[in-house]
Design an enzyme around this catalytic site. Structure first.
Site, short mmCIF file in Angstrom:
data_model
loop_
_atom_site.label_atom_id
_atom_site.label_comp_id
_atom_site.label_asym_id
_atom_site.label_seq_id
_atom_site.Cartn_x
_atom_site.Cartn_y
_atom_site.Cartn_z
N GLN B 35 13.90 5.95 7.17
CA GLN B 35 13.41 7.28 7.51
C GLN B 35 12.01 7.50 6.94
O GLN B 35 11.55 6.72 6.10
CB GLN B 35 14.35 8.36 6.97
CG GLN B 35 14.62 8.21 5.48
CD GLN B 35 15.99 8.74 5.05
OE1 GLN B 35 16.57 9.57 5.74
NE2 GLN B 35 16.51 8.25 3.93
N ASP B 90 18.42 11.92 -4.18
CA ASP B 90 17.48 12.58 -5.11
C ASP B 90 18.06 12.68 -6.51
O ASP B 90 17.36 13.06 -7.45
CB ASP B 90 17.08 13.95 -4.59
CG ASP B 90 18.28 14.87 -4.37
OD1 ASP B 90 19.13 14.98 -5.28
OD2 ASP B 90 18.36 15.50 -3.30
N GLU B 110 23.81 5.46 -2.31
CA GLU B 110 22.77 5.98 -1.40
C GLU B 110 22.30 4.85 -0.51
O GLU B 110 22.06 3.74 -0.98
CB GLU B 110 21.63 6.54 -2.25
CG GLU B 110 20.29 6.74 -1.55
CD GLU B 110 20.32 7.78 -0.43
OE1 GLU B 110 20.87 8.87 -0.65
OE2 GLU B 110 19.80 7.46 0.66
N ASP B 141 25.76 1.28 2.11
CA ASP B 141 26.33 2.18 3.12
C ASP B 141 27.58 2.86 2.54
O ASP B 141 28.59 2.20 2.27
CB ASP B 141 26.70 1.33 4.35
CG ASP B 141 27.34 2.17 5.45
OD1 ASP B 141 27.77 3.31 5.18
OD2 ASP B 141 27.42 1.66 6.58
N GLY B 142 27.50 4.18 2.37
CA GLY B 142 28.59 4.92 1.76
C GLY B 142 29.88 4.88 2.58
O GLY B 142 30.99 4.92 2.01
N ASP B 160 27.25 14.05 -0.41
CA ASP B 160 25.97 14.77 -0.48
C ASP B 160 25.07 14.16 0.59
O ASP B 160 24.15 13.39 0.29
CB ASP B 160 25.39 14.58 -1.88
CG ASP B 160 24.07 15.31 -2.08
OD1 ASP B 160 23.60 15.95 -1.13
OD2 ASP B 160 23.52 15.21 -3.19
N THR B 162 22.94 14.03 4.53
CA THR B 162 22.05 14.75 5.44
C THR B 162 22.90 15.33 6.59
O THR B 162 24.13 15.28 6.56
CB THR B 162 20.97 13.79 5.98
OG1 THR B 162 21.61 12.60 6.45
CG2 THR B 162 19.99 13.40 4.87
N ASP B 163 22.23 15.90 7.58
CA ASP B 163 22.93 16.53 8.69
C ASP B 163 23.79 15.52 9.47
O ASP B 163 23.51 14.33 9.45
CB ASP B 163 21.91 17.16 9.65
CG ASP B 163 21.11 18.28 8.98
OD1 ASP B 163 21.63 18.88 8.03
OD2 ASP B 163 19.97 18.53 9.40
N PRO B 167 22.80 8.18 10.92
CA PRO B 167 23.69 7.43 10.03
C PRO B 167 24.71 8.32 9.30
O PRO B 167 25.78 7.84 8.91
CB PRO B 167 22.74 6.79 9.01
CG PRO B 167 21.36 7.17 9.37
CD PRO B 167 21.38 8.04 10.57
#
Lengths: 279, 279
Positions: B35, B90, B110, B141-142, B160, B162-163, B167
């Site tokens: 990204q 983060d 992450e 890869d979680g 935790d 992203t939208d 992925p």
């Protein structure tokens, strides 16, 4: 990306941030004796009213603000019969107040009659209780109205004001709160919008302090989301002459018998929880 | 008004609305294998990180999100020792998790190592627990991590993410939740960010349903303000293998012995209150 003129943008003053709503059309624009009133049709928030360029109401999210300005105060009072709304020209708060069957009189004192006339045209669902036989619409200075009120005139006073600048600044003063105290009956409750907890924590603390200094027995702030107001997080500060503002008619609230979209008895209790940085 | 290029703007996809933050400088811009990672210095929100143009973190308001993603789940579990954070590059959630003295192991998985490396440089306060002897940072890869985890590996899993597009979409699926159930010990608790109540109520309902379908005993959604995320109002949905997610160690939370800025035991209980339109 840059936003062009197909967006309405409100820059949140002094906060280096802004919200924008995509506009289909501007459908009304007038300068009243007090302010500029504009109405837009937005793409996804329905109708939008701005006063002097600041978001007042959208169809999509006004329910949270109007419900939280009215129901917690009315369910805190043991038996609210006489209610005064200061400001609130879009009539959304008045509409919520009149859902309470105990209410016998709901007076609204808005400075700018044009706000109400424009709301009647563009927000008919907020104004659908304006002809309720218990409703009285006055167009006058709310500060003077409360100062002149006969002692013990009201059970609940709701200060549904704009930001604490210009004519609304006096609605955040200890003098005004003292007049509210006098205008309230013994079990009286007052609530006023008190801006964003994230942006205006100092204002919230100052409003709490002023209510206490004015002689109110207990004070607490309600916290709730409000997407189109600065920071998306808003507050109302409530004070009572007797008892505790943390006590409310939870059973009556749980069996309220009228429809809401955000408020319920769990939300009422939850809204009183103080974020750690405000304890 | 129109906003020029001195503003960073995120248009809230499909919602005809946008938030903007006034920028002083762009200080970092890279395309990772996954990204685009950009860092800005804003006028009033401190440092801002965006991923593919979407706000992930600002200095000013990340505390609400990170505290609500971690403390409710950890105070719901009776004795959380082994915690897994999926995503969370983060490191702000990891930092909150490690405030709990019961935690013996906190693993973060992450996908994009560059997010963490960039956060270490620009958000040092979020990363200050990365060298804690209980912390393990994995870049993997979680979804696969949880699928491959030994049954009963964790007490708490925090998603935790992203939208739910690209992925991260797999992190909102019943299959993933089933693998979480398997990876959790008997008292296990899982929590995942579940978007905006105002914009994505259907997603929240779907996440709740999927947790139940996956075999979790009880499910509840936490609601909290988050200024810079779409609508300014956010949610996390929590599920447990046993007992009830409404039960938590309120006394331990009230005497937590570490600093927070938003979370406390009253806020924990309050966050579980469901708005009327989500009941």
């Amino acid at each position: 990306m840059s936003l062009d003129k197909t967006w309405y943008t409100e820059e949140w003053a002094g906060q280096g941030s802004a919200i924008s709503l995509k506009i289909k059309d501007k459908v009304h624009d007038e300068q009243s004796p007090y302010q500029r009133i504009e109405i837009y049709e937005t793409e996804t928030f329905g109708t939008l009213m701005t006063l002097d360029g600041l978001v007042m109401v959208t169809d999509r999210d006004n329910f949270m603000y109007h419900e939280m300005m009215s129901h917690p105060a009315l369910f805190t009072h043991p038996d609210p019969k006489r209610v005064l709304v200061i400001g609130g020209g879009d009539c959304g708060t008045l509409h919520e107040v009149l859902k309470h069957p105990s209410v016998e009189l709901a007076e609204q004192v808005e400075l700018d009659e044009r706000v109400t006339r424009v709301a009647e045209k563009f927000f008919p669902e907020l104004c659908e209780s304006n002809n309720d036989s218990r409703a009285r619409l006055h167009f006058a200075d709310g500060i003077k109205w409360v100062a002149d009120a006969k002692p013990g005139s009201y059970d609940v006073i709701i200060v549904d004001s704009t930001d604490p600048v210009g004519p609304a600044a006096g609605l955040f003063s200890e003098t005004f709160y003292k007049n509210c105290l006098k205008a309230l009956r013994p079990n009286g409750v007052v609530v006023g919008q008190s801006e964003s907890p994230l942006f205006h924590a100092d204002l919230i603390r100052s409003v709490q302090k002023s209510f206490k200094a004015a002689g109110f027995r207990d004070v607490a702030t309600l916290f709730f989301p409000q997407c189109t107001y600065p920071s998306g997080w808003w507050s109302a500060t409530m004070a009572c002459k007797q008892g505790s503002v943390a006590q409310f008619r939870a059973q009556d609230s749980a069996a309220k018998g009228f429809a809401t979209r955000y408020y319920n008895h769990e939300i009422h209790a939850a809204a009183l929880a103080r974020p750690e940085f405000l304890r």
